[in-house]
Scaffold this motif. Structure first.
Motif, PDB file in Angstrom:
ATOM      1  N   ASP A  20     -12.579 -40.789  -7.171  1.00  0.00           N
ATOM      2  CA  ASP A  20     -13.223 -40.235  -5.985  1.00  0.00           C
ATOM      3  C   ASP A  20     -14.726 -40.428  -6.144  1.00  0.00           C
ATOM      4  O   ASP A  20     -15.285 -40.086  -7.193  1.00  0.00           O
ATOM      5  N   LEU A  21     -15.373 -40.948  -5.125  1.00  0.00           N
ATOM      6  CA  LEU A  21     -16.799 -41.267  -5.195  1.00  0.00           C
ATOM      7  C   LEU A  21     -17.548 -40.620  -4.045  1.00  0.00           C
ATOM      8  O   LEU A  21     -17.093 -40.657  -2.901  1.00  0.00           O
ATOM      9  N   MET A  22     -18.688 -40.016  -4.364  1.00  0.00           N
ATOM     10  CA  MET A  22     -19.625 -39.575  -3.340  1.00  0.00           C
ATOM     11  C   MET A  22     -20.911 -40.370  -3.479  1.00  0.00           C
ATOM     12  O   MET A  22     -21.418 -40.555  -4.589  1.00  0.00           O
ATOM     13  N   VAL A  23     -21.446 -40.844  -2.348  1.00  0.00           N
ATOM     14  CA  VAL A  23     -22.778 -41.436  -2.315  1.00  0.00           C
ATOM     15  C   VAL A  23     -23.616 -40.615  -1.348  1.00  0.00           C
ATOM     16  O   VAL A  23     -23.193 -40.326  -0.226  1.00  0.00           O
ATOM     17  N   TRP A  24     -24.793 -40.245  -1.786  1.00  0.00           N
ATOM     18  CA  TRP A  24     -25.659 -39.299  -1.050  1.00  0.00           C
ATOM     19  C   TRP A  24     -26.959 -40.012  -0.684  1.00  0.00           C
ATOM     20  O   TRP A  24     -27.707 -40.447  -1.554  1.00  0.00           O
ATOM     21  N   ASP A  25     -27.210 -40.128   0.605  1.00  0.00           N
ATOM     22  CA  ASP A  25     -28.388 -40.805   1.137  1.00  0.00           C
ATOM     23  C   ASP A  25     -29.524 -39.786   1.248  1.00  0.00           C
ATOM     24  O   ASP A  25     -29.698 -39.134   2.288  1.00  0.00           O
ATOM     25  N   ALA A  26     -30.320 -39.640   0.184  1.00  0.00           N
ATOM     26  CA  ALA A  26     -31.324 -38.582   0.146  1.00  0.00           C
ATOM     27  C   ALA A  26     -32.348 -38.678   1.274  1.00  0.00           C
ATOM     28  O   ALA A  26     -32.660 -37.669   1.916  1.00  0.00           O
TER      29      ALA A  26
ATOM     30  N   ALA B 128     -20.462 -38.994  -8.537  1.00  0.00           N
ATOM     31  CA  ALA B 128     -21.351 -38.883  -7.383  1.00  0.00           C
ATOM     32  C   ALA B 128     -22.687 -39.507  -7.734  1.00  0.00           C
ATOM     33  O   ALA B 128     -23.140 -39.447  -8.875  1.00  0.00           O
ATOM     34  N   ALA B 129     -23.310 -40.114  -6.739  1.00  0.00           N
ATOM     35  CA  ALA B 129     -24.596 -40.771  -6.945  1.00  0.00           C
ATOM     36  C   ALA B 129     -25.514 -40.457  -5.774  1.00  0.00           C
ATOM     37  O   ALA B 129     -25.116 -40.550  -4.612  1.00  0.00           O
ATOM     38  N   VAL B 130     -26.730 -40.064  -6.093  1.00  0.00           N
ATOM     39  CA  VAL B 130     -27.771 -39.825  -5.101  1.00  0.00           C
ATOM     40  C   VAL B 130     -28.671 -41.052  -5.060  1.00  0.00           C
ATOM     41  O   VAL B 130     -29.102 -41.546  -6.107  1.00  0.00           O
ATOM     42  N   PHE B 131     -28.948 -41.537  -3.860  1.00  0.00           N
ATOM     43  CA  PHE B 131     -29.780 -42.722  -3.671  1.00  0.00           C
ATOM     44  C   PHE B 131     -31.108 -42.287  -3.060  1.00  0.00           C
ATOM     45  O   PHE B 131     -31.134 -41.559  -2.064  1.00  0.00           O
ATOM     46  N   ALA B 132     -32.200 -42.750  -3.663  1.00  0.00           N
ATOM     47  CA  ALA B 132     -33.521 -42.280  -3.251  1.00  0.00           C
ATOM     48  C   ALA B 132     -34.527 -43.412  -3.231  1.00  0.00           C
ATOM     49  O   ALA B 132     -34.487 -44.314  -4.067  1.00  0.00           O
ATOM     50  N   ASN B 133     -35.433 -43.354  -2.259  1.00  0.00           N
ATOM     51  CA  ASN B 133     -36.622 -44.198  -2.257  1.00  0.00           C
ATOM     52  C   ASN B 133     -37.747 -43.458  -2.959  1.00  0.00           C
ATOM     53  O   ASN B 133     -37.928 -42.254  -2.760  1.00  0.00           O
ATOM     54  N   VAL B 134     -38.524 -44.156  -3.764  1.00  0.00           N
ATOM     55  CA  VAL B 134     -39.612 -43.535  -4.501  1.00  0.00           C
ATOM     56  C   VAL B 134     -40.922 -44.227  -4.147  1.00  0.00           C
ATOM     57  O   VAL B 134     -41.220 -45.310  -4.667  1.00  0.00           O
ATOM     58  N   PRO B 135     -41.724 -43.651  -3.248  1.00  0.00           N
ATOM     59  CA  PRO B 135     -43.056 -44.206  -3.017  1.00  0.00           C
ATOM     60  C   PRO B 135     -43.868 -44.129  -4.308  1.00  0.00           C
ATOM     61  O   PRO B 135     -43.838 -43.104  -5.001  1.00  0.00           O
ATOM     62  N   PRO B 136     -44.584 -45.181  -4.685  1.00  0.00           N
ATOM     63  CA  PRO B 136     -45.306 -45.175  -5.965  1.00  0.00           C
ATOM     64  C   PRO B 136     -46.214 -43.975  -6.147  1.00  0.00           C
ATOM     65  O   PRO B 136     -46.301 -43.416  -7.243  1.00  0.00           O
ATOM     66  N   MET B 137     -46.862 -43.509  -5.070  1.00  0.00           N
ATOM     67  CA  MET B 137     -47.790 -42.396  -5.211  1.00  0.00           C
ATOM     68  C   MET B 137     -47.083 -41.060  -5.440  1.00  0.00           C
ATOM     69  O   MET B 137     -47.717 -40.079  -5.807  1.00  0.00           O
ATOM     70  N   LEU B 138     -45.747 -41.023  -5.238  1.00  0.00           N
ATOM     71  CA  LEU B 138     -44.990 -39.792  -5.430  1.00  0.00           C
ATOM     72  C   LEU B 138     -44.094 -39.841  -6.660  1.00  0.00           C
ATOM     73  O   LEU B 138     -43.289 -38.935  -6.878  1.00  0.00           O
ATOM     74  N   ALA B 139     -44.238 -40.883  -7.470  1.00  0.00           N
ATOM     75  CA  ALA B 139     -43.354 -41.047  -8.618  1.00  0.00           C
ATOM     76  C   ALA B 139     -43.411 -39.838  -9.550  1.00  0.00           C
ATOM     77  O   ALA B 139     -42.377 -39.339 -10.018  1.00  0.00           O
ATOM     78  N   GLY B 140     -44.601 -39.353  -9.844  1.00  0.00           N
ATOM     79  CA  GLY B 140     -44.722 -38.198 -10.733  1.00  0.00           C
ATOM     80  C   GLY B 140     -44.139 -36.944 -10.119  1.00  0.00           C
ATOM     81  O   GLY B 140     -43.455 -36.157 -10.786  1.00  0.00           O
TER      82      GLY B 140
END
Length: 256
Positions: free
Chosen positions: A63-69, A110-122
Protein backbone atom coordinates in the motif's frame (compact mmCIF):
# COMPACT_ATOMS: atom_id res chain seq x y z
CA UNK A 1 9.03 27.32 13.15
CA UNK A 2 7.98 25.85 16.45
CA UNK A 3 10.59 23.99 18.46
CA UNK A 4 8.14 21.55 20.03
CA UNK A 5 4.80 20.06 19.09
CA UNK A 6 2.27 17.62 20.49
CA UNK A 7 0.66 14.88 18.42
CA UNK A 8 -2.90 13.60 18.70
CA UNK A 9 -1.90 11.24 21.50
CA UNK A 10 -0.45 14.07 23.58
CA UNK A 11 3.16 13.02 23.04
CA UNK A 12 5.69 15.84 22.66
CA UNK A 13 8.02 16.02 19.66
CA UNK A 14 10.52 18.35 18.07
CA UNK A 15 9.95 20.68 15.10
CA UNK A 16 6.30 20.86 14.21
CA UNK A 17 5.47 19.20 10.87
CA UNK A 18 2.24 21.18 10.83
CA UNK A 19 4.06 24.52 11.13
CA UNK A 20 5.75 23.86 7.93
CA UNK A 21 4.98 24.17 4.36
CA UNK A 22 4.37 27.78 3.51
CA UNK A 23 3.39 28.45 -0.08
CA UNK A 24 3.93 31.65 -2.02
CA UNK A 25 0.95 34.00 -1.93
CA UNK A 26 0.54 33.38 -5.67
CA UNK A 27 -0.05 29.70 -4.93
CA UNK A 28 -3.50 30.55 -3.57
CA UNK A 29 -4.50 31.25 -7.17
CA UNK A 30 -2.51 28.44 -8.77
CA UNK A 31 -2.94 25.39 -6.55
CA UNK A 32 -3.57 23.24 -9.61
CA UNK A 33 -0.43 24.37 -11.40
CA UNK A 34 2.05 21.77 -12.55
CA UNK A 35 4.00 21.52 -15.77
CA UNK A 36 1.83 23.16 -18.40
CA UNK A 37 3.32 20.94 -21.07
CA UNK A 38 3.39 17.78 -18.96
CA UNK A 39 3.15 14.74 -21.21
CA UNK A 40 0.41 12.18 -20.81
CA UNK A 41 1.96 9.50 -18.67
CA UNK A 42 -0.47 6.58 -18.77
CA UNK A 43 0.81 3.40 -17.16
CA UNK A 44 4.35 3.28 -18.62
CA UNK A 45 7.12 5.27 -16.96
CA UNK A 46 6.71 9.03 -17.20
CA UNK A 47 10.38 9.17 -18.26
CA UNK A 48 11.09 11.88 -15.70
CA UNK A 49 14.63 11.60 -14.33
CA UNK A 50 13.43 10.91 -10.79
CA UNK A 51 15.73 8.85 -8.56
CA UNK A 52 14.18 5.51 -7.61
CA UNK A 53 13.42 4.74 -3.98
CA UNK A 54 14.01 1.15 -2.80
CA UNK A 55 11.03 -1.18 -2.65
CA UNK A 56 9.90 -2.43 0.76
CA UNK A 57 11.52 -5.77 1.61
CA UNK A 58 9.89 -9.04 0.65
CA UNK A 59 7.55 -9.79 -2.20
CA UNK A 60 4.16 -9.13 -0.60
CA UNK A 61 1.54 -6.58 -1.62
CA UNK A 62 2.24 -2.90 -0.99
CA UNK A 63 0.00 0.00 0.00
CA UNK A 64 1.48 3.35 -1.04
CA UNK A 65 0.62 6.93 -0.18
CA UNK A 66 2.07 9.88 -2.09
CA UNK A 67 1.50 13.32 -0.57
CA UNK A 68 1.71 16.45 -2.72
CA UNK A 69 2.88 18.96 -0.10
CA UNK A 70 2.68 22.15 -2.24
CA UNK A 71 -0.78 21.27 -3.54
CA UNK A 72 -2.26 20.25 -0.20
CA UNK A 73 -1.05 23.44 1.44
CA UNK A 74 -2.32 25.65 -1.37
CA UNK A 75 -5.71 23.92 -1.65
CA UNK A 76 -6.12 24.08 2.13
CA UNK A 77 -5.62 27.83 1.84
CA UNK A 78 -8.38 27.97 -0.75
CA UNK A 79 -10.73 25.93 1.44
CA UNK A 80 -10.31 28.06 4.57
CA UNK A 81 -9.80 31.35 2.75
CA UNK A 82 -6.55 32.13 4.52
CA UNK A 83 -2.94 31.08 4.72
CA UNK A 84 -2.72 27.84 6.76
CA UNK A 85 -1.11 27.86 10.19
CA UNK A 86 0.10 25.16 12.56
CA UNK A 87 -3.39 25.04 14.08
CA UNK A 88 -5.16 24.05 10.87
CA UNK A 89 -2.65 22.01 8.88
CA UNK A 90 -3.14 18.22 8.72
CA UNK A 91 -1.38 16.01 11.28
CA UNK A 92 1.00 13.52 9.69
CA UNK A 93 0.88 11.19 12.69
CA UNK A 94 -2.89 10.80 12.32
CA UNK A 95 -2.53 10.25 8.56
CA UNK A 96 0.07 7.54 9.23
CA UNK A 97 -2.17 5.81 11.75
CA UNK A 98 -5.12 5.86 9.35
CA UNK A 99 -3.01 4.43 6.53
CA UNK A 100 -1.68 1.57 8.64
CA UNK A 101 -5.12 0.71 10.03
CA UNK A 102 -6.42 0.24 6.46
CA UNK A 103 -3.48 -1.88 5.29
CA UNK A 104 -5.03 -5.37 5.70
CA UNK A 105 -1.60 -6.74 6.51
CA UNK A 106 0.08 -5.28 3.41
CA UNK A 107 3.43 -3.55 3.49
CA UNK A 108 2.75 0.16 4.01
CA UNK A 109 4.83 3.08 2.81
CA UNK A 110 4.26 6.79 2.38
CA UNK A 111 6.22 9.56 0.71
CA UNK A 112 5.85 13.32 0.93
CA UNK A 113 6.91 15.27 -2.16
CA UNK A 114 8.12 18.84 -1.70
CA UNK A 115 9.60 21.72 -3.65
CA UNK A 116 12.44 23.48 -1.85
CA UNK A 117 13.16 27.07 -2.89
CA UNK A 118 16.90 27.62 -2.27
CA UNK A 119 16.27 30.58 0.03
CA UNK A 120 14.03 28.42 2.26
CA UNK A 121 16.29 25.38 2.47
CA UNK A 122 17.34 26.10 6.05
CA UNK A 123 13.82 26.92 7.17
CA UNK A 124 12.38 23.73 5.69
CA UNK A 125 15.02 21.38 7.08
CA UNK A 126 13.22 21.07 10.44
CA UNK A 127 9.95 20.24 8.70
CA UNK A 128 11.60 17.56 6.55
CA UNK A 129 13.19 15.93 9.59
CA UNK A 130 9.89 16.02 11.50
CA UNK A 131 8.01 14.36 8.62
CA UNK A 132 10.70 11.68 8.33
CA UNK A 133 10.41 11.00 12.07
CA UNK A 134 6.74 10.11 11.52
CA UNK A 135 7.49 7.32 9.03
CA UNK A 136 7.26 9.25 5.77
CA UNK A 137 9.99 9.25 3.16
CA UNK A 138 10.53 12.72 1.68
CA UNK A 139 11.35 13.48 -1.94
CA UNK A 140 12.68 17.02 -2.18
CA UNK A 141 13.29 18.78 -5.48
CA UNK A 142 14.81 22.27 -5.74
CA UNK A 143 12.32 24.88 -6.92
CA UNK A 144 14.54 26.77 -9.33
CA UNK A 145 11.75 28.24 -11.50
CA UNK A 146 8.14 29.20 -10.93
CA UNK A 147 6.86 26.24 -12.95
CA UNK A 148 8.96 23.64 -11.10
CA UNK A 149 6.66 21.11 -9.46
CA UNK A 150 6.75 17.57 -8.09
CA UNK A 151 3.70 16.07 -9.83
CA UNK A 152 5.71 14.11 -12.37
CA UNK A 153 8.08 12.87 -9.66
CA UNK A 154 5.05 11.54 -7.80
CA UNK A 155 3.81 9.78 -10.92
CA UNK A 156 7.22 8.28 -11.65
CA UNK A 157 7.38 6.88 -8.10
CA UNK A 158 3.86 5.45 -8.43
CA UNK A 159 4.68 3.86 -11.79
CA UNK A 160 7.84 2.34 -10.37
CA UNK A 161 5.76 0.64 -7.70
CA UNK A 162 3.14 -0.43 -10.25
CA UNK A 163 5.77 -1.98 -12.50
CA UNK A 164 6.91 -4.15 -9.59
CA UNK A 165 3.55 -5.93 -9.61
CA UNK A 166 3.24 -5.44 -5.84
CA UNK A 167 1.17 -2.24 -5.71
CA UNK A 168 -2.32 -3.11 -4.49
CA UNK A 169 -3.61 0.10 -2.91
CA UNK A 170 -2.66 3.68 -3.71
CA UNK A 171 -3.58 6.88 -1.88
CA UNK A 172 -2.79 10.14 -3.67
CA UNK A 173 -3.05 13.27 -1.53
CA UNK A 174 -3.48 15.98 -4.16
CA UNK A 175 -6.23 18.09 -5.68
CA UNK A 176 -4.48 18.28 -9.05
CA UNK A 177 -6.71 16.51 -11.54
CA UNK A 178 -4.94 17.77 -14.63
CA UNK A 179 -1.84 15.68 -14.03
CA UNK A 180 -3.29 12.80 -11.99
CA UNK A 181 -6.72 11.85 -13.29
CA UNK A 182 -5.74 9.87 -16.40
CA UNK A 183 -2.80 7.95 -14.87
CA UNK A 184 -4.82 7.08 -11.75
CA UNK A 185 -7.76 5.82 -13.76
CA UNK A 186 -5.39 3.64 -15.80
CA UNK A 187 -4.02 2.10 -12.60
CA UNK A 188 -7.52 1.59 -11.21
CA UNK A 189 -8.63 -0.23 -14.35
CA UNK A 190 -5.58 -2.48 -13.97
CA UNK A 191 -6.71 -3.56 -10.52
CA UNK A 192 -5.04 -1.11 -8.14
CA UNK A 193 -7.41 0.29 -5.50
CA UNK A 194 -6.96 4.06 -5.88
CA UNK A 195 -8.07 6.69 -3.38
CA UNK A 196 -7.63 10.43 -3.74
CA UNK A 197 -7.29 12.26 -0.43
CA UNK A 198 -7.98 15.97 -0.76
CA UNK A 199 -10.74 18.53 -0.22
CA UNK A 200 -14.18 18.28 -1.80
CA UNK A 201 -14.02 21.90 -2.94
CA UNK A 202 -11.01 21.29 -5.20
CA UNK A 203 -10.95 17.57 -6.05
CA UNK A 204 -14.07 17.14 -8.15
CA UNK A 205 -12.01 15.15 -10.64
CA UNK A 206 -11.79 12.28 -8.17
CA UNK A 207 -15.28 12.59 -6.72
CA UNK A 208 -16.75 12.33 -10.22
CA UNK A 209 -14.55 9.48 -11.47
CA UNK A 210 -16.19 6.03 -11.64
CA UNK A 211 -12.80 4.37 -11.08
CA UNK A 212 -11.36 6.34 -8.15
CA UNK A 213 -12.48 6.57 -4.55
CA UNK A 214 -12.49 10.08 -3.08
CA UNK A 215 -12.08 10.86 0.60
CA UNK A 216 -12.14 14.34 2.07
CA UNK A 217 -9.02 14.91 4.16
CA UNK A 218 -11.08 16.16 7.09
CA UNK A 219 -12.78 12.75 7.28
CA UNK A 220 -9.51 11.09 8.36
CA UNK A 221 -9.80 10.67 12.15
CA UNK A 222 -7.55 13.12 13.98
CA UNK A 223 -6.18 14.71 10.81
CA UNK A 224 -6.95 18.16 12.19
CA UNK A 225 -6.78 19.40 15.75
CA UNK A 226 -10.06 21.27 15.29
CA UNK A 227 -12.72 21.46 12.57
CA UNK A 228 -11.72 23.57 9.60
CA UNK A 229 -13.54 26.84 9.06
CA UNK A 230 -15.45 25.65 6.02
CA UNK A 231 -18.88 24.48 4.94
CA UNK A 232 -18.98 21.69 2.41
CA UNK A 233 -21.68 22.41 -0.14
CA UNK A 234 -22.10 18.67 -0.69
CA UNK A 235 -23.26 18.19 2.90
CA UNK A 236 -25.31 21.27 3.78
CA UNK A 237 -27.82 21.00 6.62
CA UNK A 238 -31.37 20.47 5.38
CA UNK A 239 -32.35 23.94 6.61
CA UNK A 240 -29.32 25.61 4.99
CA UNK A 241 -26.30 27.32 6.51
CA UNK A 242 -24.82 30.80 6.67
CA UNK A 243 -21.44 31.23 4.97
CA UNK A 244 -19.66 34.22 6.43
CA UNK A 245 -17.69 36.55 4.16
CA UNK A 246 -13.94 36.10 4.06
CA UNK A 247 -13.39 39.88 3.77
CA UNK A 248 -15.32 42.81 5.17
CA UNK A 249 -17.15 45.22 2.89
CA UNK A 250 -14.69 47.95 3.90
CA UNK A 251 -11.75 45.77 2.91
CA UNK A 252 -13.29 45.20 -0.51
CA UNK A 253 -14.06 48.89 -0.94
CA UNK A 254 -10.50 49.81 0.00
CA UNK A 255 -9.13 47.44 -2.64
CA UNK A 256 -11.12 49.22 -5.33
Amino acid sequence: MADRWTDVTGAAHGADPADVYDVDEDALDSADDGYEDAPATGHPASQRPTPEYPMPPGDGPVDLMVWDAPNIDATLAQVIGAKPTAANRPRYDAIARWLVERSRGHEVEAAVFANVPPMLAGQMRGWVEAVRSLGFAVFARPKLADRDDVDLDMLEHVHHRARSGRLKRLVVASGDGRNFLEPLEVLAREGVEVTVLSFFEVAGYAAESPHIRFLDLEEVPGAFLQPLDRTRLDSLPVHGAWLRPTKTLREVAAEG
